[in-house]
Design a protein around this motif. Structure first.
Motif, short mmCIF file in Angstrom:
data_model
loop_
_atom_site.label_atom_id
_atom_site.label_comp_id
_atom_site.label_asym_id
_atom_site.label_seq_id
_atom_site.Cartn_x
_atom_site.Cartn_y
_atom_site.Cartn_z
N PRO A 285 -3.25 9.75 8.98
CA PRO A 285 -2.98 8.39 8.54
C PRO A 285 -2.57 7.45 9.67
O PRO A 285 -2.97 6.28 9.70
CB PRO A 285 -1.83 8.58 7.53
CG PRO A 285 -2.00 9.97 7.04
CD PRO A 285 -2.50 10.76 8.21
N ALA A 290 -2.72 3.38 9.09
CA ALA A 290 -1.61 3.23 8.14
C ALA A 290 -0.47 2.46 8.79
O ALA A 290 -0.16 2.65 9.97
CB ALA A 290 -1.13 4.61 7.68
N ASP A 291 0.16 1.57 8.01
CA ASP A 291 1.29 0.82 8.57
C ASP A 291 2.57 1.65 8.44
O ASP A 291 2.59 2.74 7.88
CB ASP A 291 1.43 -0.55 7.90
CG ASP A 291 1.70 -0.47 6.40
OD1 ASP A 291 2.21 0.56 5.93
OD2 ASP A 291 1.39 -1.46 5.70
N ASP A 292 3.66 1.12 8.98
CA ASP A 292 4.91 1.86 9.02
C ASP A 292 5.39 2.24 7.61
O ASP A 292 5.89 3.35 7.39
CB ASP A 292 5.99 1.05 9.72
CG ASP A 292 5.77 0.94 11.22
OD1 ASP A 292 4.78 1.50 11.72
OD2 ASP A 292 6.61 0.30 11.89
N ALA A 293 5.25 1.32 6.67
CA ALA A 293 5.70 1.58 5.31
C ALA A 293 4.93 2.74 4.68
O ALA A 293 5.50 3.59 3.98
CB ALA A 293 5.58 0.33 4.46
N GLU A 294 3.64 2.80 4.95
CA GLU A 294 2.83 3.89 4.40
C GLU A 294 3.22 5.23 5.03
O GLU A 294 3.32 6.26 4.33
CB GLU A 294 1.35 3.60 4.65
CG GLU A 294 0.80 2.44 3.83
CD GLU A 294 -0.62 2.07 4.23
OE1 GLU A 294 -1.51 2.12 3.36
OE2 GLU A 294 -0.83 1.73 5.42
N GLU A 297 6.46 6.41 3.50
CA GLU A 297 6.30 6.96 2.15
C GLU A 297 5.72 8.37 2.20
O GLU A 297 6.13 9.24 1.43
CB GLU A 297 5.41 6.04 1.31
CG GLU A 297 6.08 4.74 0.90
CD GLU A 297 7.36 4.96 0.10
OE1 GLU A 297 7.36 5.84 -0.79
OE2 GLU A 297 8.36 4.29 0.40
N LEU A 298 4.77 8.60 3.08
CA LEU A 298 4.21 9.95 3.23
C LEU A 298 5.27 10.93 3.71
O LEU A 298 5.32 12.09 3.26
CB LEU A 298 3.03 9.92 4.21
CG LEU A 298 1.76 9.21 3.72
CD1 LEU A 298 0.78 9.02 4.87
CD2 LEU A 298 1.11 10.00 2.59
#
Length: 329
Positions: A285, A290-294, A297-298
């Motif tokens: 990701p 993928a951004d930091d928030a994604e 969450e992972l």
């Protein structure tokens, strides 16, 4: 926050920087034939710093420890430490190393912001060091410890694994040496994380055996659960203090209920337990945009599924496929 279903919160991040090592310790890897990770599979310096930043600023991590393999083999280590030390809030930053290259790197690491080091040393005898590591580098480790002290990387902790019939007679001498040099010695039970999967429970020198070997020469008073907190080492006050000795009984005295660690491998996989057989990919990701928030969450999802314990006390326990050199200690 990195919380699991048992209410444990991970605030301590262990980051493996490489799977390579310049020793071949018998309890970790075979003498030859181990396949290293390909360079494109490793996280870059920028990716490591980004992952640490997400952990610190978005997920509540307070302590960051760089491990390996041997982290001093990572060319960009000083820069990584410096950039992580500049984060807000600033995490405590430590390093676990075999100490061979500390003589030439300790000063630079201290200036970059490294707070302290853990150095692995299993014996005071150079010939036994060669037997255990298959290398004649004992003098380099001693010099590395001295350089760490000169650089102010205190407290300096020395990690020791006792092997039955090889160095298990050295426990009292090792402790006296550590006391003489103001190092904090921590004995660690040999764990089933060797690449060759040769670990046998019957061969392991247990925490109880270590304490039994120390007690004729030293007065050991337990420090207690409240002082220990989430630390993996049980500690004893030696001869009235202030010195302490620690024992990490990962196999016979597990501390899973208080575990506060999350682990990132050199190739960008999250491990929620050192003994887990599953990993969660963050590198994919990360490199797919993928951004930091994604990413956060992972990471949270990976930690949410953490098991109650390591399973080492289960007769059906299976070693992780990847050895400690690949996943970080």
């Amino acid at each position: 926050m990195l919380i699991d279903t048992y209410g444990r919160v991970a605030t301590d991040l262990r980051v493996s920087l490489t799977d390579r090592c310049n020793l071949r310790c018998t309890y970790c890897m075979p003498e030859e034939g181990l396949q290293w990770l390909a360079k494109p599979d490793l996280l870059t310096d920028d990716e490591i710093v980004r992952m640490v930043r997400i952990a610190v600023t978005d997920l509540g991590v307070k302590d960051v420890r760089f491990t390996g393999g041997e982290p001093l083999l990572r060319p960009g280590l000083v820069g990584i430490v410096e950039r992580c030390a500049a984060l807000e809030p600033r995490p405590k930053i430590s390093l676990t190393t075999n100490g061979i290259a500390l003589r030439r790197t300790a000063e630079a690491l201290g200036k970059a912001g490294l707070d302290r080091v853990n150095v692995s040393l299993d014996t005071l005898r150079p010939e036994v060091f060669h037997t255990l590591t298959r290398r004649n580098r004992h003098h380099d480790v001693i010099a590395g410890l001295e350089a760490a002290r000169a650089a102010g990387l205190d407290p300096i902790k020395v990690n020791t694994v006792l092997m039955r019939g090889i160095n298990d007679d050295e426990a009292p001498d090792l402790l006296q040496w550590a006391l003489d040099h103001s190092y904090e010695l921590r004995f660690i039970e040999q764990m089933p994380l060797d690449a060759q999967h040769g670990w046998e429970r019957s061969d392991m020198v247990t925490a109880e055996e270590i304490l039994t070997a120390l007690q004729p020469r030293f007065d050991l008073q337990p420090e207690g659960r409240s002082a220990r907190g989430s630390a993996p080492a049980e500690r004893w006050v030696v001869d009235g203090g202030p010195a302490r000795v620690g024992v990490i009984g990962s196999v016979t005295r597990p501390f899973c209920r208080a575990c506060d660690r999350t682990r990132l491998t050199a190739d960008g996989q999250v491990r929620n337990c050192l003994f887990a057989r599953e990993e969660s990919d963050l590198r994919g990701p990360l490199r797919s945009g993928a951004d930091d928030a994604e990413i956060a969450e992972l990471w949270k999802a990976a930690m949410w599924g953490k098991k109650a314990g390591s399973g080492l006390d289960d007769p059906a326990f299976l070693q992780p496929e990847r050895p400690m050199s690949a996943i970080g200690g």
